[in-house]
Design a protein around this motif. Structure first.
Motif, short mmCIF file in Angstrom:
data_model
loop_
_atom_site.label_atom_id
_atom_site.label_comp_id
_atom_site.label_asym_id
_atom_site.label_seq_id
_atom_site.Cartn_x
_atom_site.Cartn_y
_atom_site.Cartn_z
N SER A 1 38.46 36.18 41.17
CA SER A 1 37.97 37.28 41.94
C SER A 1 36.47 36.44 42.31
O SER A 1 35.75 36.33 41.17
N LYS B 1 32.98 36.43 45.38
CA LYS B 1 33.01 37.23 46.77
C LYS B 1 31.99 36.23 47.36
O LYS B 1 31.57 36.04 48.25
N HIS C 1 42.69 35.12 49.34
CA HIS C 1 42.80 35.93 48.49
C HIS C 1 41.24 35.95 47.72
O HIS C 1 40.92 37.08 46.52
N SER C 2 40.13 35.65 48.51
CA SER C 2 38.83 35.32 47.81
C SER C 2 39.15 34.86 46.78
O SER C 2 38.10 35.50 45.62
N SER C 3 39.48 34.61 45.94
CA SER C 3 39.84 33.99 44.91
C SER C 3 39.30 32.33 43.71
O SER C 3 39.63 31.51 44.99
#
Length: 280
Positions: free
Chosen positions: A244, A246, A271-273
């Motif tokens: 993950s 940000k 999925h912000s990954s």
């Protein structure tokens, strides 16, 4: 490890790799784009695990300086083939040539030479040519970003070409000659740039040693962002797990650990990954 090598005319790209293997004692060496035996100039070479990053160099723009002769054609589109003089070929003027060069700037469709390594139904085109078989080579869309006439003294012409990856300069010259109704074939070709890397930075292959100056991957691909992995993130990445983040990234990110590239990651916006697509 990455190196910029200046290949001389008269040897193959594989000959360059063979010489580097002999000097380093390392078998796993590859390059990011073949040069014909006639051609000289810049080759980007990777050693060891870094060969896994070569696919991210292959697609970079290239720059060439090319000299060609008007008034004749060649079976290979260069001076290595059988030269066929064009009977009553027109003596082209500089203004005529400049006008035609403008037509070959931008997005154009190009057919690779029959004497090339392009694969057709699993076989290289030059295999068909050598056996006398007729084969249809599909056209491909390429981009000529800049085409500059640097010297004109009929029948000799020199141009500088900035083009997309996959461009065959032999085909470009052949097509220019065809458009002029005079024929044309290459007599000299030098690759001067790969992306932002320049021939001025390259090591002559005969001068290469184990201590030769390396170039970093980030210098070759300054456009790719980097992400410094923590120890836990490194473990996850090595296990093929997404991590993950940000931060927002472009599609491809280089994963670093202790300032070394250890993985190529793909950013997943939903999925912000960051998902590992290749570990070194």
């Amino acid at each position: 490890m990455f190196f910029l090598i200046n290949k001389p005319s008269g040897i193959t790209s594989h000959d360059v790799i063979y010489r580097l293997r002999k000097v380093t004692g390392i078998k796993r060496i590859g390059h990011a784009g073949t040069l014909d035996p006639l051609a000289s100039g810049l080759m980007a070479v990777a050693v060891g695990n870094d060969t896994r990053l070569l696919e991210y160099l292959v697609g970079l723009d290239k720059e060439y300086v090319c000299t060609f002769r008007l008034g004749a054609t060649s079976t290979t589109y260069d001076s290595e083939g059988k030269i066929i003089e064009i009977e009553n070929a027109p003596q082209i003027t500089e203004s005529q040539l400049k006008k035609v060069l403008r037509e070959f700037t931008g997005d154009i469709y190009q057919t690779p030479p029959i004497f090339s390594a392009v694969k057709i139904q699993g076989r290289k085109a030059y295999d068909y040519a050598r056996s006398g078989e007729i084969v249809n080579i599909p056209q491909r869309l390429i981009t000529i970003f800049h085409l500059e006439l640097t010297n004109f003294k009929y029948p000799e012409v020199t141009i500088k070409v900035h083009c997309s990856s996959g461009t065959y300069i032999r085909s470009l010259v052949h097509d220019i000659g065809k458009r002029l109704n005079s024929g044309a074939y290459i007599t000299k070709l030098e690759r001067t740039k790969i992306g932002e890397a320049s021939i001025d930075q390259a090591i002559n292959v005969d001068d290469f040693t184990k201590e030769s100056e390396q170039i970093s991957f980030s210098q070759l691909r300054p456009d790719l962002l980097m992400y410094e992995l923590s120890e836990q993130e490194l473990m996850n990445v090595k296990q093929g797990k997404a991590i993950s983040t940000k931060k927002s990234f472009q599609s491809v990110v280089l994963g670093l650990y202790n300032k070394q590239i250890v993985s190529v990651l793909e950013y997943d916006l939903n999925h912000s990954s960051l998902r590992p697509i290749k570990n070194l």
